[in-house]
Design a protein around this motif. Structure first.
Motif, short mmCIF file in Angstrom:
data_model
loop_
_atom_site.label_atom_id
_atom_site.label_comp_id
_atom_site.label_asym_id
_atom_site.label_seq_id
_atom_site.Cartn_x
_atom_site.Cartn_y
_atom_site.Cartn_z
N ALA A 13 -8.61 108.08 37.09
CA ALA A 13 -8.69 106.74 37.71
C ALA A 13 -9.90 106.03 37.68
O ALA A 13 -9.73 104.84 37.36
CB ALA A 13 -8.07 106.96 39.15
N ALA A 14 -10.99 106.71 38.06
CA ALA A 14 -12.09 105.84 38.04
C ALA A 14 -12.35 105.09 36.73
O ALA A 14 -13.00 104.12 36.34
CB ALA A 14 -13.29 106.86 38.23
N ASP A 15 -12.20 106.05 35.24
CA ASP A 15 -12.42 105.39 34.28
C ASP A 15 -11.34 104.24 33.75
O ASP A 15 -11.78 103.33 33.01
CB ASP A 15 -12.03 106.49 33.08
CG ASP A 15 -13.50 107.58 32.92
OD1 ASP A 15 -14.41 106.83 33.54
OD2 ASP A 15 -13.34 108.81 32.45
N LEU A 16 -10.25 104.46 34.22
CA LEU A 16 -9.08 103.36 34.09
C LEU A 16 -9.62 102.26 34.82
O LEU A 16 -9.51 101.04 34.25
CB LEU A 16 -7.79 103.96 34.42
CG LEU A 16 -7.19 104.88 33.65
CD1 LEU A 16 -6.00 105.40 34.45
CD2 LEU A 16 -6.58 104.33 32.30
N PHE B 44 1.30 101.40 24.86
CA PHE B 44 -0.05 100.66 25.46
C PHE B 44 -0.65 101.58 26.59
O PHE B 44 -1.96 101.83 26.46
CB PHE B 44 0.54 99.23 25.80
CG PHE B 44 -0.32 98.83 26.87
CD1 PHE B 44 -1.59 98.42 26.70
CD2 PHE B 44 0.21 98.34 28.23
CE1 PHE B 44 -2.47 97.93 27.94
CE2 PHE B 44 -0.66 97.85 29.23
CZ PHE B 44 -1.82 97.66 29.04
N LEU B 45 0.16 102.04 27.26
CA LEU B 45 -0.53 102.69 28.50
C LEU B 45 -1.03 104.10 27.90
O LEU B 45 -2.07 104.51 28.32
CB LEU B 45 0.80 102.97 29.51
CG LEU B 45 1.13 101.73 30.18
CD1 LEU B 45 2.23 102.17 31.23
CD2 LEU B 45 -0.17 101.28 31.24
N ARG B 46 -0.22 104.79 26.97
CA ARG B 46 -0.72 105.97 26.53
C ARG B 46 -2.17 105.84 25.79
O ARG B 46 -3.06 106.59 25.92
CB ARG B 46 0.21 106.53 25.62
CG ARG B 46 -0.22 107.82 24.85
CD ARG B 46 -0.46 109.10 25.64
NE ARG B 46 0.48 109.42 26.19
CZ ARG B 46 1.60 110.45 25.90
NH1 ARG B 46 1.55 110.57 24.60
NH2 ARG B 46 2.61 110.77 26.66
N LYS C 264 -3.47 106.18 30.64
CA LYS C 264 -2.93 106.13 31.72
C LYS C 264 -2.18 107.43 31.56
O LYS C 264 -1.39 107.94 30.54
CB LYS C 264 -2.21 105.05 32.03
CG LYS C 264 -1.10 105.06 33.22
CD LYS C 264 -1.73 105.11 34.62
CE LYS C 264 -0.69 105.38 35.88
NZ LYS C 264 -1.42 105.25 37.14
N ASP C 265 -1.88 108.46 32.79
CA ASP C 265 -1.25 109.71 32.51
C ASP C 265 0.35 108.95 32.48
O ASP C 265 0.87 108.08 33.19
CB ASP C 265 -1.19 110.44 33.87
CG ASP C 265 -0.57 111.44 33.76
OD1 ASP C 265 -0.44 112.23 32.87
OD2 ASP C 265 -0.37 112.21 34.95
N SER C 266 1.04 109.56 31.32
CA SER C 266 2.17 108.55 30.82
C SER C 266 3.01 109.77 30.25
O SER C 266 2.71 110.79 29.73
CB SER C 266 1.82 107.55 30.13
OG SER C 266 1.11 107.98 28.91
#
Length: 210
Positions: A31-34, A157-159, A163-165
Motif C-alpha cells: 500500500a505504501a508503494d502504491l 491497468f490496476l495489475r 494493485k492486488d487484483s
C-alpha cells in the motif's frame, strides 16, 4: 466451487508442480508503494490501457515514448484543462495513435485523477486504501467515474500498477454487479483458504485452464 488447493493442484499438473506455479505468481505492491506512485504515472498507465484496448499492444508499447512526449509526461493538471488547440494538435501528431475518442479520454481521466487526488491526497492513496475484499467495487468505481475504464481496461491497468487484483477472461466475463459480487465472494473465499493475494490466486487460476 473448487477449493483453492484443488485449483492449485490442477495448475501444478499442467505447469510442472506447485512451486513452479507459485514462482510465476509475483505479488502485488505494498500500500505504501502504491500511495507513493505519482499521479502522472497513474494517468499514463490508465491511458496506455485505454489505447491498447482493441489495438495491437505491441504497437502501443513501441510508440509509448512518443505518447509520453506528446502528452507532456501525463501531468494531470495541464491535461485536465487541455485547450482545443492542443487537442487539435494531438489529432495531427504522428507520435501517437490519433484516435479522437481516446485522446479525449486522456483529458477526462486527467480531470478524474486531479479530483480524486484533491480529495484523497493522491490518486495512488485512494487506490492503496481500497480494500481487496471489495476489488469488484473498485472496478465499478473506475468504470462509473473514469472514462473508457470498463471491460478489462481497468483490470489490466490496476495489475500493471501493482494493485492486488484479479483479471477476468474477456469470454464470458460477468457484466452485472450481482455477478461481479459473486466473483468477489469466490476470490475472498480462496484468499481465506490459502492466505494468498488476489493477484496470486488470479494467476494460479489462469494456469489451471486452457
Amino acid at each position: 466451487m473448487r477449493s483453492f488447493d484443488e485449483i492449485l493442484e490442477i495448475a501444478a499438473e499442467r505447469k510442472g508442480g506447485r512451486a513452479a506455479v507459485l514462482d510465476r505468481a509475483d505479488g502485488p505492491k505494498t500500500a505504501a508503494d502504491l500511495a507513493a506512485t505519482p499521479d502522472d504515472r497513474w494517468l499514463s498507465q490508465m491511458s496506455k490501457s485505454i489505447f491498447q484496448a482493441g489495438f495491437s499492444w505491441t504497437v502501443i508499447e513501441a510508440k509509448w515514448p512518443g505518447f509520453e512526449e506528446a502528452f507532456g509526461g501525463f501531468a494531470p493538471g495541464p491535461l485536465a484543462v487541455m485547450p482545443e488547440e492542443r487537442f487539435d494538435a494531438l489529432m495531427q501528431d504522428r507520435r501517437i495513435v490519433r484516435n479522437g475518442t481516446k485522446i479525449r479520454a486522456v483529458q477526462e481521466n486527467a480531470v478524474f485523477v486531479t479530483e480524486v487526488a484533491r480529495e484523497a491526497g493522491s490518486f495512488g492513496r485512494k487506490i492503496a486504501d481500497w480494500p481487496g475484499e471489495d476489488y469488484a467495487g473498485l472496478l465499478y468505481w473506475l468504470k462509473q467515474n473514469g472514462s473508457r475504464l470498463g471491460g478489462t481496461s481497468a483490470q489490466y491497468f490496476l495489475r500493471v500498477m501493482g494493485k492486488d487484483s484479479y483479471i477476468l477472461s474477456r469470454d464470458g466475463a460477468p457484466t452485472s454487479r450481482k455477478a461481479m459480487g459473486a466473483v468477489q465472494e469466490a476470490f475472498n473465499d480462496w484468499a481465506a483458504q490459502s492466505g494468498q493475494s488476489l493477484t496470486t490466486i488470479s494467476r494460479v487460476l489462469a494456469q489451471s485452464i486452457g
